[in-house]
Design a protein around this motif. Structure first.
Motif, PDB file in Angstrom:
ATOM      1  N   ASP A 186       0.807  -1.221   0.000  1.00  0.00           N
ATOM      2  CA  ASP A 186       0.000   0.000   0.000  1.00  0.00           C
ATOM      3  C   ASP A 186       0.840   1.270   0.000  1.00  0.00           C
ATOM      4  N   TRP A 187       2.142   1.142  -0.153  1.00  0.00           N
ATOM      5  CA  TRP A 187       2.982   2.327  -0.257  1.00  0.00           C
ATOM      6  C   TRP A 187       2.706   3.043  -1.571  1.00  0.00           C
ATOM      7  N   LYS A 188       2.953   4.328  -1.574  1.00  0.00           N
ATOM      8  CA  LYS A 188       2.694   5.141  -2.763  1.00  0.00           C
ATOM      9  C   LYS A 188       3.420   4.595  -3.986  1.00  0.00           C
ATOM     10  N   SER A 189       4.652   4.149  -3.800  1.00  0.00           N
ATOM     11  CA  SER A 189       5.447   3.670  -4.934  1.00  0.00           C
ATOM     12  C   SER A 189       4.966   2.329  -5.463  1.00  0.00           C
ATOM     13  N   ALA A 190       4.084   1.648  -4.716  1.00  0.00           N
ATOM     14  CA  ALA A 190       3.596   0.332  -5.136  1.00  0.00           C
ATOM     15  C   ALA A 190       2.154   0.364  -5.621  1.00  0.00           C
ATOM     16  N   VAL A 191       1.522   1.526  -5.561  1.00  0.00           N
ATOM     17  CA  VAL A 191       0.121   1.654  -5.988  1.00  0.00           C
ATOM     18  C   VAL A 191       0.072   2.123  -7.437  1.00  0.00           C
ATOM     19  N   MET A 192      -0.755   1.475  -8.228  1.00  0.00           N
ATOM     20  CA  MET A 192      -0.915   1.835  -9.639  1.00  0.00           C
ATOM     21  C   MET A 192      -2.250   2.547  -9.833  1.00  0.00           C
ATOM     22  N   VAL A 193      -2.254   3.547 -10.676  1.00  0.00           N
ATOM     23  CA  VAL A 193      -3.488   4.250 -11.023  1.00  0.00           C
ATOM     24  C   VAL A 193      -3.849   3.884 -12.460  1.00  0.00           C
ATOM     25  N   PHE A 194      -4.994   3.247 -12.629  1.00  0.00           N
ATOM     26  CA  PHE A 194      -5.439   2.838 -13.960  1.00  0.00           C
ATOM     27  C   PHE A 194      -6.353   3.870 -14.605  1.00  0.00           C
ATOM     28  N   GLY A 195      -7.045   4.658 -13.793  1.00  0.00           N
ATOM     29  CA  GLY A 195      -7.947   5.654 -14.358  1.00  0.00           C
ATOM     30  C   GLY A 195      -8.418   6.619 -13.294  1.00  0.00           C
ATOM     31  N   ILE A 196      -8.818   7.811 -13.734  1.00  0.00           N
ATOM     32  CA  ILE A 196      -9.330   8.803 -12.786  1.00  0.00           C
ATOM     33  C   ILE A 196     -10.352   9.693 -13.489  1.00  0.00           C
ATOM     34  N   TRP A 197     -11.412  10.010 -12.764  1.00  0.00           N
ATOM     35  CA  TRP A 197     -12.497  10.859 -13.258  1.00  0.00           C
ATOM     36  C   TRP A 197     -12.522  12.114 -12.397  1.00  0.00           C
ATOM     37  N   LEU A 198     -12.295  13.260 -13.012  1.00  0.00           N
ATOM     38  CA  LEU A 198     -12.268  14.530 -12.291  1.00  0.00           C
ATOM     39  C   LEU A 198     -13.503  15.334 -12.668  1.00  0.00           C
ATOM     40  N   ALA A 199     -14.411  15.480 -11.715  1.00  0.00           N
ATOM     41  CA  ALA A 199     -15.658  16.190 -11.993  1.00  0.00           C
ATOM     42  C   ALA A 199     -16.361  16.487 -10.680  1.00  0.00           C
ATOM     43  N   SER A 200     -17.476  17.191 -10.790  1.00  0.00           N
ATOM     44  CA  SER A 200     -18.262  17.534  -9.605  1.00  0.00           C
ATOM     45  C   SER A 200     -19.210  16.416  -9.210  1.00  0.00           C
ATOM     46  N   SER A 201     -19.302  15.369 -10.013  1.00  0.00           N
ATOM     47  CA  SER A 201     -20.182  14.245  -9.697  1.00  0.00           C
ATOM     48  C   SER A 201     -19.526  12.947 -10.144  1.00  0.00           C
ATOM     49  N   LYS A 202     -20.120  11.834  -9.770  1.00  0.00           N
ATOM     50  CA  LYS A 202     -19.558  10.520 -10.074  1.00  0.00           C
ATOM     51  C   LYS A 202     -19.705  10.204 -11.564  1.00  0.00           C
ATOM     52  N   PRO A 203     -18.834   9.345 -12.103  1.00  0.00           N
ATOM     53  CA  PRO A 203     -18.870   9.047 -13.540  1.00  0.00           C
ATOM     54  C   PRO A 203     -19.911   7.998 -13.885  1.00  0.00           C
ATOM     55  N   PRO A 204     -20.412   8.016 -15.131  1.00  0.00           N
ATOM     56  CA  PRO A 204     -21.136   6.838 -15.616  1.00  0.00           C
ATOM     57  C   PRO A 204     -20.186   5.648 -15.523  1.00  0.00           C
ATOM     58  N   ARG A 205     -20.600   4.577 -14.896  1.00  0.00           N
ATOM     59  CA  ARG A 205     -19.659   3.520 -14.507  1.00  0.00           C
ATOM     60  C   ARG A 205     -18.899   2.925 -15.681  1.00  0.00           C
ATOM     61  N   ASP A 206     -19.562   2.744 -16.826  1.00  0.00           N
ATOM     62  CA  ASP A 206     -18.897   2.095 -17.953  1.00  0.00           C
ATOM     63  C   ASP A 206     -17.752   2.933 -18.515  1.00  0.00           C
ATOM     64  N   HIS A 207     -17.872   4.243 -18.442  1.00  0.00           N
ATOM     65  CA  HIS A 207     -16.847   5.101 -19.028  1.00  0.00           C
ATOM     66  C   HIS A 207     -15.530   4.993 -18.270  1.00  0.00           C
ATOM     67  N   LEU A 208     -15.578   4.750 -16.981  1.00  0.00           N
ATOM     68  CA  LEU A 208     -14.358   4.611 -16.198  1.00  0.00           C
ATOM     69  C   LEU A 208     -13.843   3.180 -16.202  1.00  0.00           C
ATOM     70  N   LEU A 209     -14.724   2.219 -15.983  1.00  0.00           N
ATOM     71  CA  LEU A 209     -14.284   0.841 -15.774  1.00  0.00           C
ATOM     72  C   LEU A 209     -14.101   0.036 -17.060  1.00  0.00           C
ATOM     73  N   LYS A 210     -14.902   0.314 -18.082  1.00  0.00           N
ATOM     74  CA  LYS A 210     -14.845  -0.521 -19.285  1.00  0.00           C
ATOM     75  C   LYS A 210     -13.479  -0.501 -19.969  1.00  0.00           C
ATOM     76  N   PRO A 211     -12.875   0.673 -20.225  1.00  0.00           N
ATOM     77  CA  PRO A 211     -11.556   0.649 -20.882  1.00  0.00           C
ATOM     78  C   PRO A 211     -10.480  -0.020 -20.032  1.00  0.00           C
ATOM     79  N   ILE A 212     -10.642   0.036 -18.709  1.00  0.00           N
ATOM     80  CA  ILE A 212      -9.673  -0.623 -17.827  1.00  0.00           C
ATOM     81  C   ILE A 212      -9.844  -2.137 -17.889  1.00  0.00           C
ATOM     82  N   THR A 213     -11.094  -2.606 -17.824  1.00  0.00           N
ATOM     83  CA  THR A 213     -11.340  -4.046 -17.859  1.00  0.00           C
ATOM     84  C   THR A 213     -10.958  -4.652 -19.211  1.00  0.00           C
ATOM     85  N   ILE A 214     -11.126  -3.898 -20.282  1.00  0.00           N
ATOM     86  CA  ILE A 214     -10.722  -4.397 -21.603  1.00  0.00           C
ATOM     87  C   ILE A 214      -9.214  -4.629 -21.639  1.00  0.00           C
ATOM     88  N   GLN A 215      -8.460  -3.678 -21.104  1.00  0.00           N
ATOM     89  CA  GLN A 215      -7.003  -3.835 -21.071  1.00  0.00           C
ATOM     90  C   GLN A 215      -6.593  -5.002 -20.181  1.00  0.00           C
TER      91      GLN A 215
END
Length: 273
Positions: A186-215
């Motif tokens: 759980d150290w910063k150097s061992a955590v990977m970021v696959f995607g991030i949504w920057l907005a005032s509200s939560k993302p439509p789930r498929d837009h964030l998770l689908k491209p990650i799950t495909i990869q």
């Protein structure tokens, strides 16, 4: 030459892109910043060599950079221009003035490169810890029944992904590798970021998770080649064991009511009070 530029980029990428590593002890700029400034200022104005790191990436077809898009905050439709008014036909923001609050920025990372970045840094631990985990941390996830029931659990080298996300407006899909021992996992150097949504509200789930799950699916169907400490390269299986969400994120991503709703339990049909 192109070979020299590619070698130069590989060197930059070799240590987390040297984004934070200081040029020398006490330096106010990082190694990457120094390289960027050298390219920009060292060569004369008429020089046709790329003058920024990102142009070098583009020239050599390096796909390290994240895939970033500006989208409608409600429907997730890609906006060609940030002030574009048109989005999905049935969206409440379609055809209206596009204020800052009605826009979102979605960044999807190259999953394979993110895994390589962390796994190669901790490759010795990844190879050795599963053999000793039963004695070192008996309660760790890799000693559990599910981990050992997964395919390729014993005879081959594995990279087992644990996905994390939360329900905050800036939703981040981050991951850790089960074969890295705790607390290093759980150290910063061992955590990977696959995607991030920057907005005032939560993302439509498929837009964030689908491209990650495909990869991830592509990597699970093939394998990932990781550089070892001795300089050799070995293939590792990529597996996904679990996803950990906080309660607001779980409700949103599973498309159920929130945890404080009448039917907020995802496991039973008991109606809340």
């Amino acid at each position: 030459s192109t070979e020299y530029i590619e070698s130069f980029i590989d060197e930059i990428n070799s240590n987390n892109n040297d984004v934070e590593t200081p040029l020398y002890p006490g330096s106010a700029i990082s190694i990457r910043d120094a390289c960027d400034r050298l390219i920009h200022y060292f060569f004369p104005l008429g020089c046709r060599l790329p003058r920024t790191i990102f142009t070098l990436f583009k020239m050599t077809n390096n796909d390290y950079r994240s895939e970033v898009s500006v989208r409608c905050v409600e429907c997730g439709q890609v906006l060609v221009q940030s002030n574009e008014e048109k989005c999905s036909t049935f969206c409440i923001h379609n055809g209206k003035h596009r204020s800052y609050a009605n826009k979102a920025e979605l960044a999807i990372m190259n999953v394979e490169i993110e895994i390589k970045r962390v796994a190669e840094r901790y490759i010795n631990l990844i190879n050795d810890y599963p053999k000793q985990a039963e004695h070192l941390v008996p309660c760790d996830i890799i000693n559990g029944q599910i981990y050992h029931q997964m395919s390729n659990s014993k005879s081959e080298r594995n990279i087992t992904i644990i996905l994390h996300t939360d329900g905050a407006p800036a939703v981040k899909a981050s991951t850790t590798i089960a074969e890295i021992p705790i607390p290093l996992r759980d150290w910063k150097s061992a955590v990977m970021v696959f995607g991030i949504w920057l907005a005032s509200s939560k993302p439509p789930r498929d837009h964030l998770l689908k491209p990650i799950t495909i990869q991830l699916q592509k990597l699970m169907e093939s394998k990932i080649l990781l550089k070892q400490a001795n300089g050799s390269h070995l293939w590792h299986n990529v597996r996904v064991q679990q996803a950990i969400f906080d309660l607001p994120a779980r409700a949103h991503l599973l498309n159920i009511v929130q945890y404080n709703g009448y039917d907020g339990c995802g496991d039973c049909f008991i109606k809340g009070m």
